[in-house]
Design an enzyme around this catalytic site. Structure first.
Site, mmCIF file in Angstrom:
data_model
loop_
_atom_site.group_PDB
_atom_site.id
_atom_site.type_symbol
_atom_site.label_atom_id
_atom_site.label_comp_id
_atom_site.label_asym_id
_atom_site.label_seq_id
_atom_site.Cartn_x
_atom_site.Cartn_y
_atom_site.Cartn_z
ATOM 1 N N LYS A 167 0.862 -1.182 0.000
ATOM 2 C CA LYS A 167 0.000 0.000 0.000
ATOM 3 C C LYS A 167 0.903 1.237 0.000
ATOM 4 C CE LYS A 167 -3.860 2.127 2.576
ATOM 5 N NZ LYS A 167 -4.737 2.038 3.764
ATOM 6 N N SER B 77 -9.729 2.133 2.798
ATOM 7 C CA SER B 77 -8.824 2.896 1.974
ATOM 8 C C SER B 77 -7.785 2.055 1.223
ATOM 9 C CB SER B 77 -8.061 3.896 2.857
ATOM 10 O OG SER B 77 -7.238 3.213 3.797
ATOM 11 N N SER C 160 -10.149 -0.294 6.886
ATOM 12 C CA SER C 160 -9.501 -0.137 5.584
ATOM 13 C C SER C 160 -8.808 -1.364 5.030
ATOM 14 C CB SER C 160 -8.487 1.015 5.644
ATOM 15 O OG SER C 160 -9.149 2.249 5.686
#
Lengths: 486, 489
Positions: B76, B151, B175
């Protein structure tokens, strides 16, 4: 209305830079004077993703301070973020302590004034908390731009806040000096005011004598010498009194002192004050200090100035004034104690006189700290011992001292031998000198016989001169009187 | 190979059926082919990946390979990667090449993992749909008109579309779990403090926690085992021995492997608000769990409904302070033209941050302001304690808590664009877990009427990661929802 109708109220906030090798939340060095930004780590410049880790050495110093002033060292204290934007504040917040500081309460006893007017007073402390310093903004030499040096960012500070207990600039300075001596005494801060290691903010207000409410205060920021502290407070006090007497009102404000003009000027009013939006820093756990940790710090604590002062008076018979002077700083106390330990406790008083008298004056003239004294405690002790056993007079001792200062010998005895300064105690030799002096100064002899006491002193002086100062003045006095049949 | 599990990849690499370089190339080529449509990656690091793969091949040849040596992965873009662009999904960091590796990144590097690149994400991890990314929305591989969740939407979409076999993520309010549910894969957020936050760009420090994505619980267990461990650079990192989360998984399968496992079903999670198709899939999954030997018991989390208001005070408060460092002074975006200092700050930040980030900074600044702090921030902290106490009480009656990960399946791109609060409410089942600091896992349990995946969330007590992973693993041994792949892949 005159100045005497007003009472001055002063509280001080002191930022003492803690003398840890590394920063409070990173491993970067805290050494002063490096090239800009070479001592700023990823944490100090607040790169994305970095996190603070508390330096336990900074905590240990805060504990030492708390114990030294008889304060409560909190079992649990909390780091909070103080949020504001400034280019030399890399994170956009300063990590400090707000609601739960590490040190609460405590007190420091100060001695104010000189001689007969001197008095002691106890100043209470509100709190002391740990925080990080910001970097520096450099506004010169950048062609209209501002340079940022983050070497200082993250340097550990102990912010020490007093109660508004001081009633004059003299008390404020005495408190600041006592605090300055203490933080150096317990070795938590180097006290270097030029380098900003010890900075004072003064909260100043005035009120009519007898009033119970405090007046509105103004805070003078960043005073980095005791002289500026005194000047700034004196100016500010007069300004506040004049303002009120002219029908004005004091507005709460932060002001700066300009050493060039000797005046304070407004930096920001209360209306412009930041809302710092304090909240507990979620990156740091609450700081827990165990009783064991406190006990370890206590056990390693040096003898504090108050206790040492009492010992000097009780064990060595020094006066309160002497004991206070000799414990005004760790360096002086260390030097004095080393001198006494070499000379013997019986000579504690003459050692005190020398350290506070001739040595202090000579150091002052040479602008040297006692730690850099060319005359060592052992040398001074040797000198005091020769005065005590009548080997030399006080007058000769000053010569020997100067010789030692200039490195003309390694011990007092060596100087005395080499320069032949040993006191003349041979009665015959002194009598011979007296006879010569009397023969050459018939006028003084006549005057003395006519009743002029001063003439006797002149004769003593002549004999001392003839002996090159080596005769014992007491012996000369005695023998001269005998000769003159006085 | 694209659909292989980590143990299968391990065997293939060790047997030299494929080299790490070949494996990395396979996935890099898939990224080249599919990423223009899915937008799961912000940065593809082909050169870095191939170099790491060559090094992994040497380790394999030398016989010093570990469980993850040579396995490709997506990070990420919230994790700092040395020498590689690290944007956090924001224009603010569109020029930020990190000079250092996050702790997680260096752990995985040391394990020989091959990072393919940086996965797209909501800007500064703020969002539940991956639409707040400066680099454009990520598309759900199951239906490219739908969001992948957020997210960590890029990480989840990458694993679901097999652009990477595994991926790292972070979970502040759901997330990892929510995008795992929306993309039909498995994702775990461990106990707060297990994964170091050092080098993980902070959104809400007291809630942020790194996590793992994989097709299965077993793949997640392998990745998580390599991500956890005490880090002295993170003061909230927990000082405890690292755990091998695959150990429990290795026990031989049996008819009732979950015998004795008590699953708590919070009354509040099964009340109104859950879509019917989600409910049906969750109920069917619970039947499977009972068939595996588990028992279910109703429990209550009476304050769970307060999780969203508490979260939307605490997280913005922390973010408003955490994001202050992005000021245009030392790195990141600085406005081209400005007058004085204040103008430089406001223009740089106005240009550098997107709408959702600004919204949360403003909310956070407000709740911390003088006069509001007690009513908002302190009150939210009280709620947080009550919520944590609810979980502790419920976990007295059961070993794990189960329920839907999300109230619905993935919604359409743009559907919530004008209604941020509606989007906030979609995190109702996941947020409370972060407030309590507990571990949570989501695994696929079927599909909704729209053909999009449904996730089941398992919540455990502190450090119950192995229990959660084992439960999901036993479920996956007898079901194949986790093996379903989107047509796009």
């Amino acid at each position: 209305m005159s100045r005497t109708d007003w009472e001055v109220v002063i509280g001080l906030e002191v930022h003492a830079q803690l003398n840890t090798a590394s920063k409070i939340f990173s491993g970067a060095s805290t050494a002063f004077g490096a090239e800009p930004n070479v001592q700023a780590s990823a944490v100090d410049i607040a790169l994305p993703g970095v996190l603070p880790v508390l330096n336990r050495g900074a905590v240990e110093r805060a504990i030492r301070f708390g114990l030294a002033i008889g304060a409560h060292v909190a079992d649990k204290s909390v780091f909070a973020r103080k949020n504001y934007f400034y280019p030399d504040l890399p994170k956009g917040y300063q990590i400090s302590q707000m609601d739960l500081p590490v040190v609460v309460g405590g007190a420091i006893t100060i001695r104010v004034g000189e001689g007969e007017q001197a008095y002691e007073k106890t100043v209470r402390l509100t709190r002391a908390h740990l925080e990080e310093d910001a970097g520096k903004s450099l506004h010169e030499d950048f062609h209209g731009m501002t340079g940022i040096d983050l070497n200082r960012a993250g340097t550990p500070l102990l912010e020490i806040v007093s109660e508004p207990d001081m009633r004059s600039s003299a008390e404020a300075v005495a408190y600041a000096r006592a605090l300055h001596a203490l933080v150096r005494w317990i070795d938590i801060c180097d006290g270097n005011m030029q380098e900003g290691s010890f900075r004072c903010d003064a909260n100043v207000s005035v009120r009519k004598k007898g009033a119970t409410e405090f007046g509105t205060r103004r805070e003078i920021k960043n005073l980095n010498s005791f002289r500026f502290l005194q000047q700034a407070i004196d100016y500010e006090v007069q300004w506040q009194i004049d303002t009120i007497e002219d029908g004005g009102r004091i507005q709460q404000a932060t002001v700066l002192f300009d050493p060039d003009t000797g005046e304070t000027r407004m930096m920001r009013s209360k209306e412009d004050a930041h809302d710092y939006r304090y909240f507990p820093d979620p990156d740091l756990l609450p700081l827990m200090i165990s009783d064991e940790w406190k006990a370890r710090v206590q056990a390693a604590m040096p003898e504090l100035p108050g206790a040492m002062k009492a010992r000097f008076m009780d064990a060595w018979g020094l006066s309160a004034y002497d004991a206070t002077t000799l414990t005004a700083s760790k360096e002086v106390a260390d030097f004095y104690q080393a001198t006494v330990s070499a000379a013997g406790a019986a000579l504690a008083k003459p050692c005190a006189n020398w350290v506070m008298g001739d040595l202090a004056a000579r150091l002052n003239k040479a602008e040297l700290d006692i730690g850099a004294s060319p005359v060592s405690p052992a040398q001074l002790a040797g000198l005091v011992a020769r005065i005590a056993d009548n080997t030399i007079s006080n007058a000769i001792a000053k010569k020997v001292f100067e010789a030692l200062w200039n490195g003309e010998g390694t011990t007092a005895d060596e100087v005395i031998d080499k320069q032949g300064l040993k006191q003349v105690t041979d009665t015959g030799a002194i009598e011979a000198m007296i006879d010569e002096v009397l023969a050459a100064n018939q006028k003084s002899v006549d005057e003395f016989r006519a009743g002029k006491e001063k003439a006797f002193n002149a004769l003593v002086g002549q004999v001392m001169k003839a002996s090159k100062g080596k005769a014992s003045p007491a012996q000369v006095n005695e023998l001269l009187k005998k000769k003159l049949g006085a | 190979m694209i659909n292989a599990s980590l143990p299968e990849l391990r065997r293939a690499l060790d047997a030299r059926q494929i080299s790490s370089v070949e494996l990395a190339s396979l996935f890099l080529d898939r990224i080249d082919a599919l990423n223009p449509e899915l937008n799961a990656f912000i940065t593809v690091d082909r050169d870095g990946a191939l170099a790491a793969a060559r090094a992994a091949d040497e380790r394999i040849a030398a016989g010093t390979a570990g469980a993850l040596t040579g396995i490709p992965l997506a990070h990420k873009d919230v994790f700092c990667t040395e020498g590689v662009l690290t944007t956090c999904g924001s224009k603010m960091l569109s020029n930020f090449v990190s000079p250092y590796d996050a702790h997680v990144v260096s752990l995985l590097k040391a394990a020989g993992v091959v990072s393919l690149g940086k996965a797209n994400m909501d800007e500064f991890a703020m969002g539940s749909s991956n639409e707040s990314s400066y680099y454009g929305a990520v598309k759900n591989p199951w239906n490219t008109a739908r969001v992948p969740g957020g997210s960590s939407g890029g990480s989840a979409a990458a694993v679901a579309a097999r652009l990477a076999p595994i991926a790292t993520g972070t979970d502040t309010g759901g997330s990892v779990r929510q995008p795992a549910a929306f993309c039909g894969i498995t994702g775990i957020k461990p106990t707060y403090g297990l994964v170091s936050r050092y080098g993980m760009i902070a959104y809400a420090s007291s809630l942020d926690q790194g996590g793992a994505f994989g097709a299965s619980a077993e793949d997640c267990a392998l990745l998580l085992s390599a991500m956890t461990g005490f880090d002295e650079r993170d003061s909230t990192s927990l000082e405890r021995p690292t755990e091998d989360y695959t150990a429990a998984l290795a026990a031989p399968a049996s008819a009732k492997p979950l015998e004795g496992l008590r699953i708590g079903l919070p009354r509040e999670f099964f009340a109104e608000g859950m879509a019917d198709d989600v409910r049906a899939a969750v109920e069917a999954a619970l039947d499977h769990y009972r068939a595996l030997g588990a028992t279910t018991v109703e429990v209550s989390l009476p304050n769970a409904k307060l999780a969203i208001p508490a979260y939307y005070v605490i997280a913005p408060a922390e973010c408003s302070s955490n994001l202050s460092r992005f000021d245009g002074v030392r790195y990141g975006h600085r406005a081209a033209d400005y007058g004085d200092l204040a103008d430089m700050y406001s223009k740089s930040r106005a240009e550098g941050f997107g709408a959702e980030v600004k919204r949360r900074i403003l909310v956070g600044t407000y709740v911390l302001s003088h006069g509001y702090y007690d009513a908002y921030y302190l009150q939210a902290q009280r709620l947080r304690r009550l919520i944590a106490q609810d979980f502790q009480a419920a976990l007295q009656q059961c070993d794990v808590i189960a329920g839907p990960t999300t109230p619905t399946t993935a919604w359409a791109l743009g559907q919530m664009a004008d209604d941020p609060v509606q989007m906030y409410l979609s995190d109702i089942y996941t947020i409370a877990v972060n407030l309590a600091g507990l571990p949570g896992l989501s695994h696929p349990v079927g599909f909704g009427t729209d053909g999009l995946p449904v996730g089941l969330q398992l919540i455990g007590d502190y450090f119950a990661e192995a229990r959660l992973l084992n439960a999901a693993h036993r479920f996956q041994q007898v079901t194949d929802w986790h093996a379903c792949r989107p047509a796009a892949a």
